[in-house]
Design an enzyme around this catalytic site. Structure first.
Site, short mmCIF file in Angstrom:
data_model
loop_
_atom_site.label_atom_id
_atom_site.label_comp_id
_atom_site.label_asym_id
_atom_site.label_seq_id
_atom_site.Cartn_x
_atom_site.Cartn_y
_atom_site.Cartn_z
N GLY A 1 88.31 13.82 -69.87
CA GLY A 1 89.39 14.25 -69.18
C GLY A 1 90.07 13.34 -68.22
CG ASN B 1 88.99 22.50 -61.18
OD1 ASN B 1 90.04 22.39 -60.98
ND2 ASN B 1 87.82 22.19 -60.31
CB CYS C 1 78.82 25.37 -43.52
SG CYS C 1 79.67 26.71 -44.33
#
Length: 739
Positions: A72, A152, A324
């Site tokens: 891709g 996606n 995070c």
């Protein structure tokens, strides 16, 4: 891991058994070059053309409109670069959306740097492009519009038919990235009015490394790869017959069973969503409730750290939508474009179902997710018992979002905070060392021959065994005392512990490991402080003593001095590799032993040498701590990396891309102060900045003493490596030479 449940089919799919069977003859029997005219080549050519027809049939195209690529990413590159460079080689306008895959966005940004202009169109709260804004962005010089068919991360389906019709009316080329949609929903290039469409095999139960690009008849592309005239003289290189056969078969299956598979995907997805409604924390669906792929479920769990939850899911494979850090949340560009609130975005996970999903494993996955959410939920009744009853087989690193000193506040953020904090300047001559020059500890004078040295250090687990974690953390805290030339006197513990996630026996083992390491240093732990936390953290406040005239500081380096290191580097990379399951037990034991070893002997040895400056190497990495020494001393240095500087498999893992976030932050922070030889590999550059836990001492001595110092260290079983020389006055510039 017992019966792991795979819910990450949007990342990649297994090769279908029917696909594998079709490929098998091409391993041995049909090995010919499809460009050859003999019988071996003819059989290979037949296979390629059959596959081309099967792909064309799936997307309603002509076979001659299908070009084989490596996947891709290449298809997107070829479509976008090829179209724009053919239509507007000296500058044209490109339109795309804020939620595209990096294989589209980065290509567009590259072309922007080459002189082309770029418009990135926003999306709504469901992640669907705003058509009106896209249409309004069109200009007379617009050469290409590129919009993905389905996202996606959220699965949201874009209005490609309407956009394609709009583009066709205006003579603008239209590219569709269909990597995620193919095999899940109908893909019809005629209905889309698509001029170009990208296909990725490994999203379609075909092998990795194979893809295709649909190019409508009459569309001209500038070639990216030059050579022979393969693929209608569009893409040079001998065709990968083995994988092309697999992709063709996968497309045939996708067309044949599309409705059946889509119904199954959606049934499993919706079952998981229904079960997760029992979440103890508020949840939010990201993406359109109806206009999305039948297999994709992107869920946010409010005020839960996605990576912490994902790490705790030992038997469920999914993807996180945010990372995070101590001072920020790095939200995926897709969720950011959708304006998902941070308290939800930080806890976003993407689950994607597939052919192998069953009701049984969906229910089991939901059970495990809900169990871990209950442990992570902020509320906790006073009399609740820990939800993990036994410490047996606990992997401590799975209970935290990051590892060890790599979890330190980013140096960029820390610098900004300290610059903005107004600290009253009290004239106290007894303060001998403060934070002004980034030294390892504070020093306060008590009398003419006595000063107290004080340091505090704590972090999340860097190893799985609780006892070893306590020992490593203690050694790390004690290292600051040794780096100042001081002798430790006593320590206090600082603890953050998830009592609702882990049994207290785990904390007992952590404290025992720390206590034993303190005893090895010749001191006692006299007390400490604990808080209940969502993840385990441990460290120590250590008090030491030193003669006021014998303090080692970051400042003091002189031109001609050399820097000697007493432990090899790479623990950040290797700890991350261990957490990902990429290391053998032998490797893990080796780095654990290194991190838990005290710098006591090395500190004792250097008292017999003329030490001009000293620090220990921890979270800011080798070059980060070296840079602090150079800045404080107002000098520059030449750095000479060597193979011996790096731990065992650290080079291999770094080259494989196992680079912790803290390591990347360190390199970015040093920025313009780093000057790398052009031949120094990229992964070695990162290793020089690798966030270490309980690293060695970095000692500045006159060049005349370095050989004797290293000889003495080695004689006592201490690693020793000379790695830098102070060359001139300056502001902390580091010139890193080749290996």
């Amino acid at each position: 891991m017992n019966n792991p449940i795979y819910l990450d089919y949007n990342a990649t799919t297994p090769i279908d058994v029917e696909v594998a069977a079709a490929m098998r003859p091409f391993f041995e029997e049909f090995f010919g070059n499809p460009s050859s005219t003999h019988v071996f080549g003819v059989e290979a050519r037949k296979a390629v053309e059959i596959a081309r027809r099967e792909i064309a049939s799936l997307i309603n195209a002509h076979a001659d409109e299908v070009i084989f690529t490596s996947g891709g990413t290449e298809s997107n590159n070829y479509a976008i670069k090829g179209a724009v460079m053919a239509r507007a080689p000296h500058g044209g306008h490109i339109i795309t959306t804020a939620i595209e895959h990096p294989a589209v966005l980065e290509v567009c940004r590259f072309l922007e740097k080459q002189g082309h202009s770029l418009s990135i169109v926003p999306v709504d709260e469901y992640g669907i492009v705003d058509k009106d804004k896209l249409f309004a962005a069109v200009r007379p010089d617009t050469a290409l519009i590129s919009v993905m068919h389905a996202n996606n991360e959220t699965g949201s389906i874009q209005p490609v038919e309407e956009i394609g019709a709009f583009a066709r009316e205006r003579g603008i080329l239209f590219h569709v990235d269909a990597a995620q949609s193919l095999g899940k929903i109908p893909v019809d290039v005629v209905a889309m009015n698509a001029d170009l469409l990208s296909v990725a095999g490994h999203k379609l139960y075909a092998p990795k490394g194979i893809g295709a690009l649909y190019v409508r008849r009459s569309v001209v592309l500038e070639k990216l790869m030059h050579g022979a005239d393969h693929e209608q003289n569009r893409r040079a290189g001998t065709e990968n017959v083995l994988e092309i056969t697999g992709l063709g078969t996968a497309c045939r299956i996708a067309k044949r069973d599309l409705e059946k598979h889509a119904a199954h995907y959606q049934q499993m997805r919706d079952l998981l969503h229904d079960l997760l409604q029992e979440s103890p924390v508020e949840i939010k669906l990201n993406g359109h409730p109806e206009k999305r792929l039948p297999n994709t479920l992107n869920i946010s769990f409010r005020n839960i750290e996605a990576n912490t939850l994902l790490a705790a899911l030992n038997d469920v494979a999914a993807s996180a939508g945010a990372a995070c850090h101590a001072e920020s949340v790095d939200v995926s560009h897709v969720l950011e474009a959708m304006n998902v609130p941070v308290d939800f975005a930080m806890g976003s996970l993407r689950f994607s179902t597939g052919r192998g999903s069953t009701e049984e494993n969906i229910r089991q996955a939901a059970k495990e997710i809900l169990s871990e959410l209950k442990k992570l939920a902020p509320q906790q009744e006073e009399n609740d018992q820990p939800l993990v009853k036994s410490s047996d087989d606990i992997r401590l690193t799975q209970f935290t979002h990051g590892l060890g000193c790599a979890c330190k506040l980013r140096p960029q953020a820390l610098e900004q905070v300290l610059q903005n904090v107004q600290i009253p300047m009290i004239n106290d001559k007894r303060v001998l060392v403060d934070a002004a020059e980034a030294d390892d500890a504070a020093v306060y004078q008590i009398s003419d021959d006595l000063a107290l040295v004080e340091t505090l250090d704590f972090f999340t687990p860097v190893v799985d065994d609780p006892y070893e974690f306590g020992a490593v953390a203690a050694a790390n805290a004690l290292s600051d005392i040794y780096a100042m030339g001081a002798k430790p006197l006593f320590a206090l513990n600082i603890v953050g512990f998830p009592s609702n996630r882990l049994p207290l026996s785990v904390l007992e083992r952590i404290l025992q490991g720390a206590s034993d390491k303190a005893a090895e240093a010749g001191i006692r732990v006299l007390g400490g402080h604990t808080v209940d936390d969502t993840e385990p953290k441990f460290g120590m406040c250590v008090t030491g003593s030193v003669h006021p005239d014998k303090i080692y500081r970051n400042s003091g380096l002189k031109i001609g001095d050399v820097l000697v290191l007493t432990k090899p580097i790479g623990t950040g990379v290797l700890s991350t590799a261990a957490k990902r399951g990429l290391l053998e037990e032998e490797d893990i034991r080796a780095i654990t032993k290194l991190m838990s070893s005290l710098n006591k002997t090395a500190a004792e040895i250097i008292t017999d040498f003329d030490v001009h400056a000293c620090t220990d190497v921890t979270g800011f990495g080798l070059l980060g701590h070296m840079g602090e020494m150079l800045m404080a001393s107002k000098v520059d240095a030449d750095v000479y990396p060597s193979e011996e500087m790096f731990l065992g498999k650290a080079v291999e893992m770094a080259n494989a891309g196992v680079i912790p976030g803290g390591t990347k932050d360190n390199r970015a922070f040093l920025g313009a102060r780093l000057h790398f030889d052009t031949t120094l590999p990229e992964h070695i550059r990162y290793l020089l900045c690798d966030a270490q836990t309980s690293g060695g001492l970095l000692i500045g001595v006159p060049k005349s003493e370095s050989a004797a110092l290293m000889e003495t260290l080695v004689a006592k079983g201490i690693f020793a490596c000379q790695l830098a020389e102070i060359t001139k006055k300056g502001n902390g510039q580091m010139y890193c030479h080749s290996l």
